[in-house]
Design an enzyme around this catalytic site. Structure first.
Site, short mmCIF file in Angstrom:
data_model
loop_
_atom_site.label_atom_id
_atom_site.label_comp_id
_atom_site.label_asym_id
_atom_site.label_seq_id
_atom_site.Cartn_x
_atom_site.Cartn_y
_atom_site.Cartn_z
N LYS A 1 13.23 3.43 51.67
CA LYS A 1 13.44 2.93 53.02
C LYS A 1 14.52 3.69 53.75
CE LYS A 1 13.07 -1.51 50.77
NZ LYS A 1 13.87 -2.69 50.36
N ASP B 1 16.94 10.78 53.48
CA ASP B 1 18.24 10.41 54.04
C ASP B 1 19.38 11.24 53.44
OD1 ASP B 1 17.90 9.24 51.55
OD2 ASP B 1 18.44 7.22 52.17
N ASP C 1 21.38 13.82 46.52
CA ASP C 1 22.53 13.58 45.65
C ASP C 1 22.32 14.40 44.38
OD1 ASP C 1 24.88 11.87 45.02
OD2 ASP C 1 23.55 10.93 43.58
N PHE D 1 30.36 7.62 48.44
CA PHE D 1 29.16 6.81 48.61
C PHE D 1 29.09 6.33 50.06
CE2 PHE D 1 26.09 3.46 48.31
CZ PHE D 1 25.16 4.02 47.46
N VAL D 2 28.01 6.71 50.75
CA VAL D 2 27.91 6.42 52.18
C VAL D 2 26.83 5.39 52.47
CG1 VAL D 2 28.89 8.60 52.99
CG2 VAL D 2 26.44 8.48 52.49
N ASP E 1 21.70 2.43 52.22
CA ASP E 1 22.15 1.11 51.79
C ASP E 1 23.08 1.18 50.59
OD1 ASP E 1 20.08 1.94 49.89
OD2 ASP E 1 20.20 -0.10 49.12
P1 IMP Z 1 18.83 11.90 44.20
O1 IMP Z 1 17.51 11.85 43.49
O2 IMP Z 1 19.97 11.65 43.23
O3 IMP Z 1 19.03 13.15 45.00
O4 IMP Z 1 18.88 10.62 45.08
C1 IMP Z 1 18.57 10.55 46.38
C2 IMP Z 1 18.52 9.08 46.77
O5 IMP Z 1 19.64 8.37 46.25
C3 IMP Z 1 18.64 8.94 48.26
O6 IMP Z 1 17.39 8.94 48.87
C4 IMP Z 1 19.33 7.60 48.40
O7 IMP Z 1 18.37 6.56 48.40
C5 IMP Z 1 20.18 7.47 47.18
N1 IMP Z 1 21.59 7.84 47.46
C6 IMP Z 1 22.26 8.91 46.99
N2 IMP Z 1 23.53 8.95 47.43
C7 IMP Z 1 23.66 7.87 48.22
C8 IMP Z 1 24.75 7.36 49.01
O8 IMP Z 1 25.87 7.92 49.10
N3 IMP Z 1 24.50 6.21 49.71
C9 IMP Z 1 23.29 5.57 49.66
N4 IMP Z 1 22.25 6.02 48.95
C10 IMP Z 1 22.43 7.16 48.23
MG MG Z 2 16.46 7.36 49.70
#
Ligand code: IMP
Ligand code: MG
Length: 185
Positions: free
Chosen positions: A44, A102, A105, A154-155, A161
């Site tokens: 979302k 969005d 990470d 963490f944002v 969210d």
């Molecule tokens: P990745 O697979 O670790 O790159 O995760 C990406 C997903 O983790 C994003 O689409 C977010 O839903 C969530 N995420 C990663 N960092 C944050 C943050 O700082 N705040 C909120 N959601 C995050």
């Molecule tokens: Mg996401």
């Protein structure tokens, strides 16, 4: 400002400049393609970014959604990507897919999704993220379009969210650390 926000990292005005710039880059890069341009919103968290971005793209654009998760409840990726809502269209070979995310990470979600959609037969798959936290990568991943690089914080807000809260804030803010410590992490 919301009582759970430590400080605003990216203001509404800054977000507006970012979406204007990225929309212009997308217009420039896809204008000569014969294929259908499909923005794929990753639910979302990307809803708000995608809504603003699509209004500024002047090329004909289609939209679709996928729902995936790599996070449990909390601030760390689980490492496994689950697809809860898949992209179901029969004409993927006629589509330039642009995944709208969005935040990147660990990189696990997007590196998985790009391969997944390429394997499903899409003509082309590219990625666009509002935020990037390169210092947190577990797998190498470089997006094609990026709003801005942010530090390891963490944002929340503008779609993002913490435990399903704060998505409706109009800016991106840093969550007060005591909020997640008080929720048992
Ligand atoms: P990745 O697979 O670790 O790159 O995760 C990406 C997903 O983790 C994003 O689409 C977010 O839903 C969530 N995420 C990663 N960092 C944050 C943050 O700082 N705040 C909120 N959601 C995050
Ligand atoms: Mg996401």
């Amino acid at each position: 400002m919301n009582e759970f926000v430590d400080r605003i990292l990216i203001s509404e005005e800054e977000i507006d400049k970012i979406t204007t710039r990225i929309a212009a880059e997308i217009d420039r890069d896809y204008k000569n393609s014969e294929k259908r341009l499909v923005l794929v919103c990753i639910l979302k968290g990307s809803i708000v970014f995608m809504g603003d971005l699509m209004k500024k793209i002047t090329l004909p654009v289609e939209i679709d959604c996928m729902k995936v998760s790599s996070y449990g409840r909390g601030t760390e990726s689980s490492g496994t990507v689950h697809i809860h809502l898949d992209l179901l269209r029969p004409d993927l070979e006629d589509c330039n897919l642009l995944i709208i995310e969005d935040i990147i990470d660990s990189g696990i979600t997007l590196s998985y999704l790009v391969k997944y959609l390429e394997n499903k037969g899409a003509h082309n798959v590219k990625t666009c993220t509002l935020l990037d936290k390169p210092s947190r990568r577990k797998v190498e991943f470089v997006p094609d379009y990026c709003g801005t690089v942010i530090p390891d914080e963490f944002v929340i807000g503008y779609g993002l969210d913490y435990d399903e809260r704060f998505r409706a804030l109009p800016y991106v803010g840093i969550l007060k650390p005591e909020v997640y410590s008080s929720l048992g992490e």
